[in-house]
Write an enzyme that holds these catalytic residues in place. Structure first.
Site, PDB file in Angstrom:
ATOM      1  CG  ASP A 173      -1.717   1.204   1.425  1.00  0.00           C
ATOM      2  OD1 ASP A 173      -2.394   1.596   0.455  1.00  0.00           O
ATOM      3  OD2 ASP A 173      -1.681   1.794   2.519  1.00  0.00           O
ATOM      4  CG  ASP A 229      -2.216   1.995   6.422  1.00  0.00           C
ATOM      5  OD1 ASP A 229      -2.809   2.976   6.917  1.00  0.00           O
ATOM      6  OD2 ASP A 229      -2.204   1.761   5.198  1.00  0.00           O
ATOM      7  CG  ASP A 260      -1.644   7.754   0.545  1.00  0.00           C
ATOM      8  OD1 ASP A 260      -0.907   8.744   0.575  1.00  0.00           O
ATOM      9  OD2 ASP A 260      -2.307   7.408  -0.454  1.00  0.00           O
TER      10      ASP A 260
END
EC number: 3.1.3.18
Length: 229
Positions: free
Chosen positions: A17, A176, A19
C-alpha cells in the site's frame, strides 16, 4: 560504506500500500479536505481528526468530512473539487516513514519482486512515489481507478500477482488499514500491517496478519509462520 547484509525472504512478491504504509501523507490529505470545507463555508478540521477518516478511500474520506461538518452536500457533486485540492496538495508535506528505503533496498537485494496496490488514483500514486524517490522499486502500480474494483476487493492484488506470474500463496500484502486486510484475505495472501498508518477504528491485532509492525525496519527479517510452511 559497509555492504548491506543480504537477507533471505520467504515470499517471492510483496505488494505495498502507499499512504500510511510507505508515505505519511496525512497532512497533505488534511489540507485538501480543509480547502474543500473552506469552499463550502465550513470550519477547517485539525489534522488528527482528518487522519481518523483516512483509510477507506477518498469517497469515504469526503463523506466523513461532510457529515462531520453537518453538510447536506452530495458527496459525488463535491468529489471533483476535493480531487483538485488533493492533487494540488499532493507534495506539500508528504514524507517517507523511517526505515522505508532501507527495507525496500533489502528486499530488492534479496531478489524479491515488488509492486504497489493503492486506492489512491494511479497517476497521483506514481507522482508521489517518484517524488519520494521510491518509484523504481515497483514493477507495477495499481491505483484505485486502474481496475473495475479497488481494495478491499481481491482484484487489484490478484491482478498484480498474475502480472508477476507469482501465486497468491507466495505473495505478501503490506498495508495499514481494513481495506488492505480485506483485500489480502479475499486474495488468499498473507498480510503484514503497520501501526504507524491510518487504521481508522480497525483492530490491527485481530486482523489475522502474520505480523503487525511498528515500522518497516524489521520487514526484511520476516519469517513465514511455521504452520504455513
Amino acid at each position: 560504506m559497509p555492504r548491506r547484509r543480504r537477507v533471505s525472504f520467504p515470499y517471492a512478491l510483496v505488494l505495498f500500500d502507499l499512504d500510511g504504509t510507505l508515505v505519511d501523507s496525512a497532512a497533505d490529505i488534511a489540507e485538501a479536505v480543509n480547502r474543500t470545507l473552506d469552499e463550502l463555508g465550513h470550519p477547517r478540521e485539525d489534522e488528527a481528526t482528518v487522519r481518523s477518516w483516512i483509510g477507506l478511500g477518498t469517497r469515504v474520506l469526503l463523506d466523513s468530512a461532510l457529515r462531520h461538518a453537518g453538510s447536506t452536500a452530495d458527496v459525488d457533486a463535491v468529489m471533483p473539487r476535493l480531487m483538485v485540492h488533493y492533487e494540488d496538495c499532493l507534495l506539500l508535506h508528504a514524507r517517507l516513514y523511517p526505515g522505508t528505503v532501507e527495507a525496500l533496498d533489502a528486499l530488492a537485494d534479496a531478489g524479491v519482486a515488488m509492486s504497489m496496490a493503492t486506492n489512491k488514483p494511479e497517476r497521483m500514486a506514481r507522482v508521489l512515489a517518484q517524488a519520494m524517490g521510491i518509484d523504481h522499486y515497483f514493477t507495477h502500480v495499481v491505483g484505485g481507478d486502474t481496475l473495475a474494483e479497488r481494495k478491499p476487493h481481491a482484484m487489484p492484488l490478484l491482478h498484480l500477482a498474475a502480472l508477476h506470474g507469482v501465486a497468491a500463496a507466495d505473495t505478501l500484502m503490506v498495508g495499514d488499514s481494513e481495506a488492505d486486510a480485506g483485500a489480502a484475505k479475499a486474495a488468499g495472501m498473507d498480510l503484514v500491517l503497520l501501526r504507524h498508518g491510518y487504521p481508522r477504528d480497525f483492530d490491527l491485532e485481530r486482523a489475522g496478519a502474520v505480523a503487525v509492525l511498528d515500522d518497516l525496519t524489521t520487514l526484511p527479517s520476516l519469517a513465514r509462520p511455521q504452520e504455513q510452511l
